[in-house]
Design a protein around this motif. Structure first.
Motif: not given
Length: 133
Positions: A90-114
């Motif tokens: 994986a490409e190196p990333a700032d920890p805060d950016e990585a956490r935001r990306a994971v959160h955004d992906a989770f929100l997208e998944l949750r939205g897709a499931v709902e």
């Protein structure tokens, strides 16, 4: 005729020069040792901070993973899988950016499931109350 300096005087002068040079070198080495000691201390602190940030990121990702597995609980077709190992490519990333990306992906998944659930209710509409005699 040039006057010759006795050997004892020359020896004394040479030992004084050597002593002075050794003292200068010792002082420089002590200063450098102090600088390196500070560098080691600051490096150790940065390492501890990085470890703490890493643990925070892993904890946050694990929480999002568990929440994603809960969101997918009703999706029978999807097999539950274990928490994935880190991707070494994986490409190196700032920890805060990585956490935001994971959160955004989770929100997208949750939205897709709902989303299908909301659409299904909208398509079927509400049941009409039956007329009772």
């Amino acid at each position: 005729m040039s006057e010759q300096v006795p050997a004892a005087s020359r020896y004394k002068r040479l030992t004084e020069l050597a002593t002075t040079a050794a003292q200068r070198v010792r002082k420089q080495e002590q200063e450098r040792a102090a600088e390196l000691g500070e560098l080691v201390t600051s490096s150790a602190q940065r390492t501890e901070e990085a470890d703490a940030r890493r643990e925070q990121v892993v904890s946050d990702v694990r929480k999002r993973w568990n929440a994603a597995m809960e969101a997918l609980w009703d999706e029978r077709w999807m097999r539950e899988c274990r928490f994935p190992d880190p991707d070494p490519e994986a490409e190196p990333a700032d920890p805060d950016e990585a956490r935001r990306a994971v959160h955004d992906a989770f929100l997208e998944l949750r939205g897709a499931v709902e989303k299908p659930k909301r659409q299904a209710r909208g398509v079927l509409g509400r049941r009409k109350p039956r007329d009772r005699p």
